[in-house]
Write an enzyme that holds these catalytic residues in place. Structure first.
Site, PDB file in Angstrom:
ATOM      1  N   CYS A   1       8.064  12.984   8.643  1.00  0.00           N
ATOM      2  CA  CYS A   1       7.824  14.391   8.993  1.00  0.00           C
ATOM      3  C   CYS A   1       8.975  15.006   9.770  1.00  0.00           C
ATOM      4  CB  CYS A   1       6.518  14.523   9.775  1.00  0.00           C
ATOM      5  SG  CYS A   1       6.421  13.462  11.222  1.00  0.00           S
TER       6      CYS A   1
ATOM      7  N   LYS B   1     -10.018   7.714  10.690  1.00  0.00           N
ATOM      8  CA  LYS B   1     -10.052   7.864   9.239  1.00  0.00           C
ATOM      9  C   LYS B   1      -8.629   7.777   8.707  1.00  0.00           C
ATOM     10  CE  LYS B   1      -9.652  11.036   6.254  1.00  0.00           C
ATOM     11  NZ  LYS B   1      -9.088  10.253   5.108  1.00  0.00           N
ATOM     12  N   PRO B   2      -8.300   6.670   8.021  1.00  0.00           N
ATOM     13  CA  PRO B   2      -6.970   6.579   7.421  1.00  0.00           C
ATOM     14  C   PRO B   2      -6.878   7.453   6.184  1.00  0.00           C
ATOM     15  CG  PRO B   2      -8.272   4.662   6.810  1.00  0.00           C
ATOM     16  CD  PRO B   2      -9.123   5.477   7.754  1.00  0.00           C
TER      17      PRO B   2
ATOM     18  N   LYS C   1      -2.446   6.802  17.741  1.00  0.00           N
ATOM     19  CA  LYS C   1      -3.623   7.592  18.110  1.00  0.00           C
ATOM     20  C   LYS C   1      -4.615   6.780  18.943  1.00  0.00           C
ATOM     21  CE  LYS C   1      -3.230  10.834  14.275  1.00  0.00           C
ATOM     22  NZ  LYS C   1      -2.568  11.845  15.115  1.00  0.00           N
TER      23      LYS C   1
ATOM     24  N   LYS D   1       5.675  25.914  17.083  1.00  0.00           N
ATOM     25  CA  LYS D   1       5.250  26.796  15.989  1.00  0.00           C
ATOM     26  C   LYS D   1       4.205  26.115  15.100  1.00  0.00           C
ATOM     27  CE  LYS D   1       9.713  27.957  15.051  1.00  0.00           C
ATOM     28  NZ  LYS D   1      10.876  28.694  14.531  1.00  0.00           N
TER      29      LYS D   1
ATOM     30  N   GLY E   1       3.759  19.412   9.801  1.00  0.00           N
ATOM     31  CA  GLY E   1       4.968  19.259   9.008  1.00  0.00           C
ATOM     32  C   GLY E   1       6.228  19.750   9.694  1.00  0.00           C
TER      33      GLY E   1
ATOM     34  N   GLY F   1      -5.451  10.001  10.090  1.00  0.00           N
ATOM     35  CA  GLY F   1      -4.080   9.583   9.858  1.00  0.00           C
ATOM     36  C   GLY F   1      -3.479  10.107   8.571  1.00  0.00           C
TER      37      GLY F   1
ATOM     38  N   ASP G   1       0.812  -1.219   0.000  1.00  0.00           N
ATOM     39  CA  ASP G   1       0.000   0.000   0.000  1.00  0.00           C
ATOM     40  C   ASP G   1       0.847   1.271   0.000  1.00  0.00           C
ATOM     41  OD1 ASP G   1      -2.569   0.967  -0.208  1.00  0.00           O
ATOM     42  OD2 ASP G   1      -2.977   0.968   1.939  1.00  0.00           O
TER      43      ASP G   1
ATOM     44  N   GLU H   1       8.574  22.242   3.070  1.00  0.00           N
ATOM     45  CA  GLU H   1       8.648  20.795   3.275  1.00  0.00           C
ATOM     46  C   GLU H   1       8.406  20.075   1.952  1.00  0.00           C
ATOM     47  OE1 GLU H   1       7.080  17.661   6.577  1.00  0.00           O
ATOM     48  OE2 GLU H   1       5.540  18.903   5.643  1.00  0.00           O
TER      49      GLU H   1
ATOM     50  N   GLU I   1      -0.195  16.963  14.736  1.00  0.00           N
ATOM     51  CA  GLU I   1       1.186  16.592  14.396  1.00  0.00           C
ATOM     52  C   GLU I   1       1.356  16.938  12.930  1.00  0.00           C
ATOM     53  OE1 GLU I   1       4.320  15.566  13.139  1.00  0.00           O
ATOM     54  OE2 GLU I   1       3.484  13.560  12.901  1.00  0.00           O
TER      55      GLU I   1
ATOM     56  N   GLU J   1       2.214  13.349  21.133  1.00  0.00           N
ATOM     57  CA  GLU J   1       1.853  11.937  21.043  1.00  0.00           C
ATOM     58  C   GLU J   1       2.929  11.139  21.767  1.00  0.00           C
ATOM     59  OE1 GLU J   1      -0.975  11.211  17.399  1.00  0.00           O
ATOM     60  OE2 GLU J   1       1.065  11.547  16.670  1.00  0.00           O
TER      61      GLU J   1
END
Length: 490
Positions: free
Chosen positions: A286, A176-177, A162, A457, A254, A150, A93, A387, A252, A464
């Protein structure tokens, strides 16, 4: 692998068809093949998932701490028993090498679940004496139904990061993925049910973020939203959560993290760290340290050490145990990374290696981008400011400690930072001045269950992992007890 059966939603302990009638496809990015058609949750599906979660949460919260702990520990055991099976699905995947998914993704997710399962009995209130006849005691109570949204880079790990603290605290979660990588979250739901989690306590709603995610963030039955993703999406999630019912949020987001190499550092160690901070998981992490600051006098030597290590990257069959570099997660993401690479060239950065797609047998049909290192970079360049989330390292030089600290902090992001030095006094002095929530000294990337992770920031709100995250899924109730006769002024 043959195409999988159409994937449904997972609500109240089993699979069920979406009422929306909409579907999307999930693609194997290594070769472009369709893995499965996936049903997309609509507003009515969100409503019934919330009702299911409300029912299940009451049962779950009424269980003793030890009962909840045992169920989550059983889920840990099942995850570890099925590690290889889940890792193969994650590789299909996401495109990540099986050598990575089989040793990191499920392993680290299960570790976090085990950590929180062990902490459940330690959730306790306090007693506060006021006077001889009165005292206050506090209770930590679950929030109720919470939502997790996610990202696509670590699908099952994020689902576990989570859900573990949320469930441990007695909540139910609707997860929700990402629509790019939805498959392993559904398998996790099966595992939770098999372990004995009451129906409704962990529901999974695949769907498009702009729709399904929005329905969740706006729903009045959701008490908190935990989101992992980009800054722009995070701001929308936060705005929707506040506008609907003042939901609590964890964000969570960038990063554009600095890795600072000091002139006393072992350059071999520094190069090893820089490689892991840029090319692990094909750069789709990330916390990656994509701004690598090197003393000007060390630049040439450091470049050669990086080039030697790039030669060790093994791209190819993602199920070959020797492969340590996979494709990017999707073709749209590959194209976005290539646009950044083109911008870097246009703005005058020099390509030390890479700078294009990987070509040849096994690469032409997939979302492959060559490991890319830019040198002679400047702070104002787009590739240094924004990013990229791909295998792109930017090398920058500096002259003094004060200068590099100022430049490292000159960003809207503040997720991670790291330094490489033999001088621990210097290490702590500099780390304490860096504006980042996750910092490493002479290492990079590890985020164990015990370690709170999150950003400063624009890189996020809340944390987490760690004890404080378990507490963030509770609300404190204060109760005063008076043993003397109550005195009224009326």
């Amino acid at each position: 692998m043959s195409r999988m059966a159409e994937q449904q939603l997972y609500i109240h302990g089993g699979y069920t068809s979406a009422t929306s009638g909409r579907t999307f496809e999930t693609i194997n990015p290594a070769n472009g093949n369709v893995l499965a058609t996936v049903q997309a949750a609509g507003r009515e599906d969100v409503d019934r998932a919330v009702k299911s979660a409300q029912q299940g949460q009451k049962i779950w919260a009424a269980m003793t701490a030890m009962e909840r702990s045992r169920i989550l520990r059983r889920a840990v055991d099942i995850l570890r028993e099925r590690n290889d099976e889940l890792a193969k699905l994650e590789t299909l995947d996401t495109g990540k090498a099986y050598s990575e998914t089989s040793t990191v993704d499920i392993v680290t997710g299960a570790d976090v679940l085990e950590y929180y399962a062990g902490l459940i009995p330690a959730l306790e209130g306090s007693q506060i004496p006021l006077r001889e006849t009165s005292f206050v005691y506090t209770r930590r109570e679950p929030l109720g139904v919470v939502a997790g949204i996610g990202a696509w880079n670590y699908p099952i790990q994020i689902a576990l990061w989570k859900s573990a603290p949320a469930l441990a605290a007695g909540n139910a979660m609707i997860f929700k993925p990402s629509e790019v990588t939805p498959l392993t979250a559904l398998k996790l739901a099966e595992i939770y049910s098999e372990a004995g989690l009451p129906d409704g306590v962990f529901n999974v709603l695949p769907g498009v973020g702009a729709e399904t995610g929005q329905y969740l963030t706006e729903h009045p039955g959701i008490a908190k939203v935990s989101f992992t993703g980009g800054v722009a999406s995070g701001k929308k999630v936060m705005a929707n959560s506040a506008a609907s019912s003042l939901k609590e949020v964890t964000m969570e987001l960038g990063g554009k993290s600095p890795l600072i190499v000091f002139d006393d550092a072992d350059l071999d160690l520094a190069a090893d760290i820089a490689m892991m901070a840029n090319f692990f998981s094909s750069g789709q992490v990330c916390t990656n340290g994509t701004r690598v600051f090197v003393p000007a006098k060390c630049k040439a030597a450091f470049e050669q050490k990086i080039l030697a290590r790039v030669e060790r990257i093994r791209a190819g069959d993602v199920f070959d145990p020797q492969t340590n570099f996979g494709p990017l997660v999707s073709f749209p993401h590959r194209d976005n990374v290539l646009r950044y690479i083109a911008k870097g060239k246009e703005e005058g950065a020099r390509v030390l290696c890479g700078g294009d797609v990987l070509k040849g047998d096994g690469f032409d049909n997939g979302a492959w981008v060559a490991p890319t290192v830019f040198t002679d970079c400047r702070d104002e360049m787009t590739i240094v400011r924004e990013e990229i989330f791909g295998p792109v390292m930017s090398l920058l030089t500096y002259e003094s400690e004060d200068e590099v600290i100022r430049r490292a902090n000159d960003t809207d992001y503040g997720l991670a930072a790291g330094i490489v030095t033999a001088d621990l006094n210097l290490a702590h002095r500099v780390i304490h001045q860096l504006e980042a929530g996750i910092c490493w000294i002479n290492t990079w990337g590890e985020s164990p269950a015990e370690m709170p992770v999150g950003g400063y920031k624009h890189s996020g709100i809340g944390r987490e992992n760690g004890v404080m995250t378990l507490q963030s899924y509770t609300q404190v109730k204060s109760i005063q007890v008076e043993m003397a006769k109550f005195q009224s002024i009326f």
